[in-house]
Design a protein around this motif. Structure first.
Motif, PDB file in Angstrom:
ATOM      1  N   UNK A 121       5.996  62.408   8.046  1.00 46.37           N
ATOM      2  CA  UNK A 121       6.291  61.300   9.011  1.00 46.37           C
ATOM      3  C   UNK A 121       5.914  60.119   8.300  1.00 46.37           C
ATOM      4  N   UNK A 122       6.717  59.111   8.518  1.00 41.41           N
ATOM      5  CA  UNK A 122       6.586  58.155   7.942  1.00 41.41           C
ATOM      6  C   UNK A 122       5.615  56.886   8.759  1.00 41.41           C
ATOM      7  N   UNK A 142      -0.468  70.537   8.981  1.00 41.32           N
ATOM      8  CA  UNK A 142      -0.708  69.386   8.105  1.00 41.32           C
ATOM      9  C   UNK A 142      -1.297  69.814   6.739  1.00 41.32           C
ATOM     10  N   UNK A 143      -1.287  68.843   5.920  1.00 40.26           N
ATOM     11  CA  UNK A 143      -1.765  69.130   4.419  1.00 40.26           C
ATOM     12  C   UNK A 143      -3.431  69.222   4.707  1.00 40.26           C
ATOM     13  N   UNK A 150       1.015  58.467   5.471  1.00 40.97           N
ATOM     14  CA  UNK A 150       1.975  59.380   5.784  1.00 40.97           C
ATOM     15  C   UNK A 150       1.403  60.733   6.418  1.00 40.97           C
ATOM     16  N   UNK A 151       2.030  61.294   7.534  1.00 37.54           N
ATOM     17  CA  UNK A 151       1.399  62.624   7.748  1.00 37.54           C
ATOM     18  C   UNK A 151       2.595  63.446   7.202  1.00 37.54           C
ATOM     19  N   UNK A 152       1.925  64.612   6.560  1.00 36.15           N
ATOM     20  CA  UNK A 152       2.868  65.849   5.670  1.00 36.15           C
ATOM     21  C   UNK A 152       2.501  67.071   6.471  1.00 36.15           C
ATOM     22  N   UNK A 153       3.664  67.695   6.803  1.00 32.12           N
ATOM     23  CA  UNK A 153       3.519  68.990   7.381  1.00 32.12           C
ATOM     24  C   UNK A 153       4.243  69.895   6.589  1.00 32.12           C
ATOM     25  N   UNK A 154       3.549  71.414   6.742  1.00 34.81           N
ATOM     26  CA  UNK A 154       4.383  72.255   6.131  1.00 34.81           C
ATOM     27  C   UNK A 154       4.250  73.576   6.778  1.00 34.81           C
ATOM     28  N   UNK A 155       5.669  73.966   6.845  1.00 34.81           N
ATOM     29  CA  UNK A 155       5.908  75.545   7.306  1.00 34.81           C
ATOM     30  C   UNK A 155       6.493  76.386   6.512  1.00 34.81           C
TER      31      UNK A 155
END
Length: 134
Positions: free
Chosen positions: A85-86, A51-52, A90-95
């Motif tokens: 994720x709405x 997550x950010x 908002x939940x923001x994920x990075x990979x």
């Protein structure tokens, strides 16, 4: 040939000394401390997402704005995937993408070089500072 695929007179791709060279522009983007840190954190988590807020916590000293700009650039370059994720908020994920994972090894080698030679660099800086101040 397009500028991104042109070859220099010696047959190699690109010309690092040409300000318009795509290689030079890419090195400008991936050669920052924030990119190196983000890639390291994401590589350690791979294949999981981060997550950010967790990225920011693990990258001491990075501002929210700088982390956002760094991740936007890495995403645009195809090195990082972003998933939202709405929820509220908002939940923001990075990979890292498969291409991004290939960047981890060269950046790790550069970090290792820096760690091995930092004392020498510090000594050279102090010698230089003494010469210029006295």
């Amino acid at each position: 040939m397009t500028p991104s695929t042109s070859r220099s007179p010696n047959g190699s791709r690109g010309d690092l000394f040409d300000p318009q060279c795509p290689t030079r522009r890419l090195l400008d983007r991936i050669g920052t401390k924030w990119t190196s840190m983000a890639v390291k954190v994401l590589a350690e988590a791979s294949p999981d997402e981060v997550r950010f807020a967790e990225l920011q916590r693990r990258m001491a000293g990075v501002s929210q704005k700088m982390l956002s700009v760094t991740l936007q650039g890495l995403t645009r370059d195809g090195l990082v995937d972003r998933r939202v994720e709405a929820t509220v908020p908002p939940r923001v994920y990075y990979s890292l993408t498969p291409l991004g994972l290939t960047l981890d090894e060269p950046l790790a080698a550069l970090r290792e070089w820096a760690e091995q030679h930092m004392a020498e660099i510090d000594r050279a800086n102090r010698r230089s500072d003494k010469r210029t101040s006295g």
